[in-house]
Design a protein around this motif. Structure first.
Motif, PDB file in Angstrom:
ATOM      1  N   ARG A   1      20.730  45.764  44.558  1.00 29.14           N
ATOM      2  CA  ARG A   1      19.933  46.074  45.749  1.00 29.14           C
ATOM      3  C   ARG A   1      18.844  45.044  46.014  1.00 29.14           C
ATOM      4  O   ARG A   1      18.592  44.684  47.163  1.00 29.14           O
ATOM      5  CB  ARG A   1      19.297  47.460  45.604  1.00 29.14           C
ATOM      6  N   HIS A   2      18.194  44.591  44.958  1.00 30.66           N
ATOM      7  CA  HIS A   2      17.019  43.741  45.152  1.00 30.66           C
ATOM      8  C   HIS A   2      17.326  42.240  45.084  1.00 30.66           C
ATOM      9  O   HIS A   2      16.596  41.446  45.684  1.00 30.66           O
ATOM     10  CB  HIS A   2      15.955  44.094  44.110  1.00 30.66           C
ATOM     11  N   LEU A   3      18.384  41.873  44.365  1.00 28.72           N
ATOM     12  CA  LEU A   3      18.716  40.461  44.236  1.00 28.72           C
ATOM     13  C   LEU A   3      19.934  40.072  45.059  1.00 28.72           C
ATOM     14  O   LEU A   3      20.128  38.891  45.371  1.00 28.72           O
ATOM     15  CB  LEU A   3      18.955  40.113  42.758  1.00 28.72           C
ATOM     16  N   GLY A   4      20.770  41.049  45.381  1.00 31.05           N
ATOM     17  CA  GLY A   4      21.936  40.795  46.217  1.00 31.05           C
ATOM     18  C   GLY A   4      23.202  40.562  45.410  1.00 31.05           C
ATOM     19  O   GLY A   4      23.148  40.161  44.245  1.00 31.05           O
ATOM     20  N   PRO A   5      24.374  40.814  46.023  1.00 32.06           N
ATOM     21  CA  PRO A   5      25.638  40.693  45.299  1.00 32.06           C
ATOM     22  C   PRO A   5      25.937  39.272  44.827  1.00 32.06           C
ATOM     23  O   PRO A   5      26.486  39.084  43.746  1.00 32.06           O
ATOM     24  CB  PRO A   5      26.684  41.192  46.301  1.00 32.06           C
ATOM     25  N   ALA A   6      25.607  38.258  45.603  1.00 33.74           N
ATOM     26  CA  ALA A   6      25.897  36.887  45.189  1.00 33.74           C
ATOM     27  C   ALA A   6      25.089  36.510  43.953  1.00 33.74           C
ATOM     28  O   ALA A   6      25.610  35.885  43.015  1.00 33.74           O
ATOM     29  CB  ALA A   6      25.602  35.921  46.335  1.00 33.74           C
ATOM     30  N   HIS A   7      23.828  36.898  43.930  1.00 34.85           N
ATOM     31  CA  HIS A   7      22.981  36.601  42.769  1.00 34.85           C
ATOM     32  C   HIS A   7      23.485  37.347  41.543  1.00 34.85           C
ATOM     33  O   HIS A   7      23.547  36.784  40.436  1.00 34.85           O
ATOM     34  CB  HIS A   7      21.530  36.988  43.072  1.00 34.85           C
ATOM     35  N   LEU A   8      23.869  38.626  41.726  1.00 29.76           N
ATOM     36  CA  LEU A   8      24.377  39.410  40.599  1.00 29.76           C
ATOM     37  C   LEU A   8      25.674  38.809  40.073  1.00 29.76           C
ATOM     38  O   LEU A   8      25.879  38.722  38.847  1.00 29.76           O
ATOM     39  CB  LEU A   8      24.589  40.873  41.013  1.00 29.76           C
ATOM     40  N   ALA A   9      26.561  38.390  40.961  1.00 32.06           N
ATOM     41  CA  ALA A   9      27.816  37.773  40.526  1.00 32.06           C
ATOM     42  C   ALA A   9      27.548  36.515  39.713  1.00 32.06           C
ATOM     43  O   ALA A   9      28.181  36.271  38.668  1.00 32.06           O
ATOM     44  CB  ALA A   9      28.696  37.460  41.731  1.00 32.06           C
ATOM     45  N   ALA A  10      26.585  35.684  40.165  1.00 34.86           N
ATOM     46  CA  ALA A  10      26.251  34.469  39.427  1.00 34.86           C
ATOM     47  C   ALA A  10      25.651  34.801  38.064  1.00 34.86           C
ATOM     48  O   ALA A  10      25.956  34.139  37.055  1.00 34.86           O
ATOM     49  CB  ALA A  10      25.273  33.619  40.244  1.00 34.86           C
ATOM     50  N   TRP A  11      24.831  35.845  38.026  1.00 36.61           N
ATOM     51  CA  TRP A  11      24.220  36.278  36.761  1.00 36.61           C
ATOM     52  C   TRP A  11      25.302  36.761  35.791  1.00 36.61           C
ATOM     53  O   TRP A  11      25.268  36.445  34.598  1.00 36.61           O
ATOM     54  CB  TRP A  11      23.203  37.376  37.051  1.00 36.61           C
ATOM     55  N   LEU A  12      26.278  37.487  36.291  1.00 41.47           N
ATOM     56  CA  LEU A  12      27.357  37.980  35.434  1.00 41.47           C
ATOM     57  C   LEU A  12      28.260  36.849  34.962  1.00 41.47           C
ATOM     58  O   LEU A  12      28.787  36.900  33.838  1.00 41.47           O
ATOM     59  CB  LEU A  12      28.180  39.021  36.186  1.00 41.47           C
ATOM     60  N   SER A  13      28.466  35.850  35.795  1.00 46.91           N
ATOM     61  CA  SER A  13      29.377  34.766  35.424  1.00 46.91           C
ATOM     62  C   SER A  13      28.917  34.062  34.163  1.00 46.91           C
ATOM     63  O   SER A  13      29.734  33.495  33.418  1.00 46.91           O
ATOM     64  CB  SER A  13      29.518  33.772  36.574  1.00 46.91           C
ATOM     65  N   ASP A  14      27.594  34.069  33.895  1.00 41.95           N
ATOM     66  CA  ASP A  14      27.074  33.445  32.683  1.00 41.95           C
ATOM     67  C   ASP A  14      27.273  34.319  31.449  1.00 41.95           C
ATOM     68  O   ASP A  14      27.042  33.862  30.330  1.00 41.95           O
ATOM     69  CB  ASP A  14      25.588  33.135  32.850  1.00 41.95           C
ATOM     70  N   GLN A  15      27.678  35.585  31.656  1.00 45.73           N
ATOM     71  CA  GLN A  15      27.824  36.508  30.531  1.00 45.73           C
ATOM     72  C   GLN A  15      29.286  36.852  30.245  1.00 45.73           C
ATOM     73  O   GLN A  15      29.600  37.380  29.177  1.00 45.73           O
ATOM     74  CB  GLN A  15      27.047  37.809  30.809  1.00 45.73           C
ATOM     75  N   LEU A  16      30.156  36.586  31.200  1.00 47.90           N
ATOM     76  CA  LEU A  16      31.575  36.873  31.004  1.00 47.90           C
ATOM     77  C   LEU A  16      32.254  35.733  30.262  1.00 47.90           C
ATOM     78  O   LEU A  16      31.840  34.573  30.352  1.00 47.90           O
ATOM     79  CB  LEU A  16      32.271  37.068  32.353  1.00 47.90           C
ATOM     80  N   VAL A  17      33.319  36.061  29.550  1.00 46.15           N
ATOM     81  CA  VAL A  17      34.173  35.047  28.953  1.00 46.15           C
ATOM     82  C   VAL A  17      34.744  34.186  30.085  1.00 46.15           C
ATOM     83  O   VAL A  17      35.124  34.727  31.136  1.00 46.15           O
ATOM     84  CB  VAL A  17      35.303  35.725  28.136  1.00 46.15           C
ATOM     85  N   PRO A  18      34.795  32.857  29.931  1.00 45.95           N
ATOM     86  CA  PRO A  18      35.277  32.000  31.026  1.00 45.95           C
ATOM     87  C   PRO A  18      36.600  32.446  31.627  1.00 45.95           C
ATOM     88  O   PRO A  18      36.797  32.375  32.848  1.00 45.95           O
ATOM     89  CB  PRO A  18      35.379  30.625  30.359  1.00 45.95           C
ATOM     90  N   GLU A  19      37.518  32.883  30.792  1.00 44.97           N
ATOM     91  CA  GLU A  19      38.808  33.363  31.305  1.00 44.97           C
ATOM     92  C   GLU A  19      38.611  34.520  32.280  1.00 44.97           C
ATOM     93  O   GLU A  19      39.303  34.630  33.297  1.00 44.97           O
ATOM     94  CB  GLU A  19      39.690  33.796  30.135  1.00 44.97           C
ATOM     95  N   ASP A  20      37.633  35.403  31.990  1.00 42.34           N
ATOM     96  CA  ASP A  20      37.403  36.572  32.838  1.00 42.34           C
ATOM     97  C   ASP A  20      36.674  36.193  34.126  1.00 42.34           C
ATOM     98  O   ASP A  20      36.841  36.864  35.156  1.00 42.34           O
ATOM     99  CB  ASP A  20      36.622  37.625  32.063  1.00 42.34           C
ATOM    100  N   VAL A  21      35.867  35.137  34.076  1.00 44.73           N
ATOM    101  CA  VAL A  21      35.246  34.649  35.310  1.00 44.73           C
ATOM    102  C   VAL A  21      36.336  34.249  36.301  1.00 44.73           C
ATOM    103  O   VAL A  21      36.298  34.603  37.481  1.00 44.73           O
ATOM    104  CB  VAL A  21      34.314  33.458  35.019  1.00 44.73           C
ATOM    105  N   ARG A  22      37.332  33.533  35.821  1.00 45.75           N
ATOM    106  CA  ARG A  22      38.431  33.102  36.691  1.00 45.75           C
ATOM    107  C   ARG A  22      39.262  34.280  37.184  1.00 45.75           C
ATOM    108  O   ARG A  22      39.727  34.300  38.314  1.00 45.75           O
ATOM    109  CB  ARG A  22      39.328  32.103  35.947  1.00 45.75           C
ATOM    110  N   LEU A  23      39.429  35.284  36.316  1.00 41.46           N
ATOM    111  CA  LEU A  23      40.289  36.407  36.661  1.00 41.46           C
ATOM    112  C   LEU A  23      39.628  37.415  37.601  1.00 41.46           C
ATOM    113  O   LEU A  23      40.268  37.971  38.493  1.00 41.46           O
ATOM    114  CB  LEU A  23      40.734  37.151  35.389  1.00 41.46           C
ATOM    115  N   PHE A  24      38.330  37.661  37.383  1.00 40.42           N
ATOM    116  CA  PHE A  24      37.714  38.818  38.003  1.00 40.42           C
ATOM    117  C   PHE A  24      36.642  38.516  39.049  1.00 40.42           C
ATOM    118  O   PHE A  24      36.383  39.357  39.912  1.00 40.42           O
ATOM    119  CB  PHE A  24      37.099  39.718  36.938  1.00 40.42           C
ATOM    120  N   LEU A  25      35.999  37.370  38.975  1.00 38.69           N
ATOM    121  CA  LEU A  25      34.957  37.075  39.952  1.00 38.69           C
ATOM    122  C   LEU A  25      35.554  36.357  41.151  1.00 38.69           C
ATOM    123  O   LEU A  25      36.248  35.352  40.982  1.00 38.69           O
ATOM    124  CB  LEU A  25      33.850  36.226  39.333  1.00 38.69           C
ATOM    125  N   PRO A  26      35.300  36.853  42.364  1.00 39.49           N
ATOM    126  CA  PRO A  26      35.845  36.192  43.556  1.00 39.49           C
ATOM    127  C   PRO A  26      35.354  34.747  43.638  1.00 39.49           C
ATOM    128  O   PRO A  26      34.201  34.455  43.317  1.00 39.49           O
ATOM    129  CB  PRO A  26      35.301  37.022  44.712  1.00 39.49           C
TER     130      PRO A  26
END
Length: 347
Positions: free
Chosen positions: A320-345
């Motif tokens: 809500r406060h940071l926005g979906p794009a910021h949250l997606a970028a924040w998560l990309s640093d915590q996911l396994v690289p393979e999962d970034v490719r699979l699950f993040l648009p």
């Protein structure tokens, strides 16, 4: 007599007052209408059932002025008897129509027993009596929290008049509610979570506890993006529904499960084939205990458990406060690289 819904409703309308005396016994006649609190036979006056056809419509049609619900006498039988399947509703209607009409104050014939309060059967009946969230106050509530989910999410429904009982005073009232099904891995509804909403659309209802769960919750969860019985190599789990729905909003193809509490999170059942589990962090001590216990169980099952940390209080705050794009970028640093490719648009 045919078995169609329209024919049954018409036949019931021919005996509308007798139907009301049988199934809405807490009401009374006033002119050409039967007045009662609601379709579930609560005392009151907000629901009006037309007893004889007139220019406004056929006999048996009803409207609840408090909730804007409306329907026919088949709906009255379904809701007042706590039935789920149309076959059971039709059978009860046929039973009623096949016997002599009862005198005004005669006791009703034996009906299907009500589901035990708090039981999985009660959860299944309430879910079946609810409606898809598209275009409802529930969809509006979620959108206000930044949560945008696919119309194919089958776990969520809306009930315009869900019972709420004050545990201190015992007072009962009806309010609109977001209904989230708690299911086992095979898709069986074992419980549900109700989030009561402010009828004005201003978020949750102003209640001491606007969210409650019922049914068999341990081992089960509110699953989003999971097909019953399917192999789930990678998934995410957490305590709160809105936390997990927020993750699902920005990682739309990752199956997620909300366990509804820290204790239930600790006991969540792993789906077949799971090899990597992301656990959404919760800042309180109970949440930490749930994460630690689930991580331990995952390790014992040969599943790699990784904890996802929000930037703010929780992932819905981030959304809500940071926005979906910021949250997606924040998560990309915590996911396994393979999962970034699979699950993040992409992008």
């Amino acid at each position: 007599m045919t078995g169609s819904a329209s024919e049954l409703a018409r036949r019931l309308g021919d005996h509308a007052e007798a139907v009301c005396r049988e199934y809405l016994s807490n009401g009374h006649r006033s002119g050409n209408y039967w007045m009662v609190g609601d379709v579930r036979n609560t005392r009151g006056r907000s629901m009006h059932v037309r007893l004889k056809a007139n220019a406004k419509g056929p006999a048996g049609r009803w409207v609840d002025e408090a909730t804007s619900e409306f329907g026919d006498l088949l709906d009255v039988i379904r809701e007042s008897c706590g039935l789920v399947d149309f076959r059971d509703v039709a059978d009860e209607a046929r039973r009623f129509l096949s016997v002599p009409l009862p005198p005004p104050h005669a006791p009703g014939a034996q009906r299907q027993p009500a589901a035990a309060p708090g039981s999985p059967d009660a959860a299944r009946r309430l879910f079946a009596m609810s409606q898809p969230i598209a275009g409802t106050l529930a969809e509006r509530y979620l959108a206000g929290r930044g949560i945008l989910l696919s119309a194919h999410e089958r776990a969520l429904r809306f009930h315009p008049g869900c019972y709420y009982r004050d545990l201190v005073t015992g007072e009962t009232r009806t309010l609109p509610a977001l209904i989230a099904a708690v299911t086992s891995l095979d898709g069986q509804i074992t419980g549900l979570q109700r989030t009561w909403l402010d009828p004005s659309g201003q978020g949750k209802a102003q209640l001491a506890d606007p969210r409650r769960s019922l049914g068999d919750l341990l081992g089960n969860g509110i699953w989003l993006g999971h097909q019953p019985g399917a192999t789930v190599p990678v998934m995410a789990a957490g305590e709160g529904f809105e936390t997990m729905a927020s993750l699902r909003t920005v990682v739309p193809v990752l199956p997620v499960a909300a366990a509804t509490s820290a204790n239930h999170l600790a006991g969540l059942t792993f789906p077949p084939g799971c090899r990597r589990l992301y656990i959404a962090a919760d800042a309180d001590s109970a949440g930490r205990h749930g994460i630690e216990r689930l991580s331990q169980r995952a390790g014992e099952a040969g599943i790699l458990a990784l904890v996802l940390q929000p930037q703010l209080g929780d992932f819905n705050d981030d959304l809500r406060h940071l926005g979906p794009a910021h949250l997606a970028a924040w998560l990309s640093d915590q996911l396994v690289p393979e999962d970034v490719r699979l699950f993040l648009p992409a992008g």
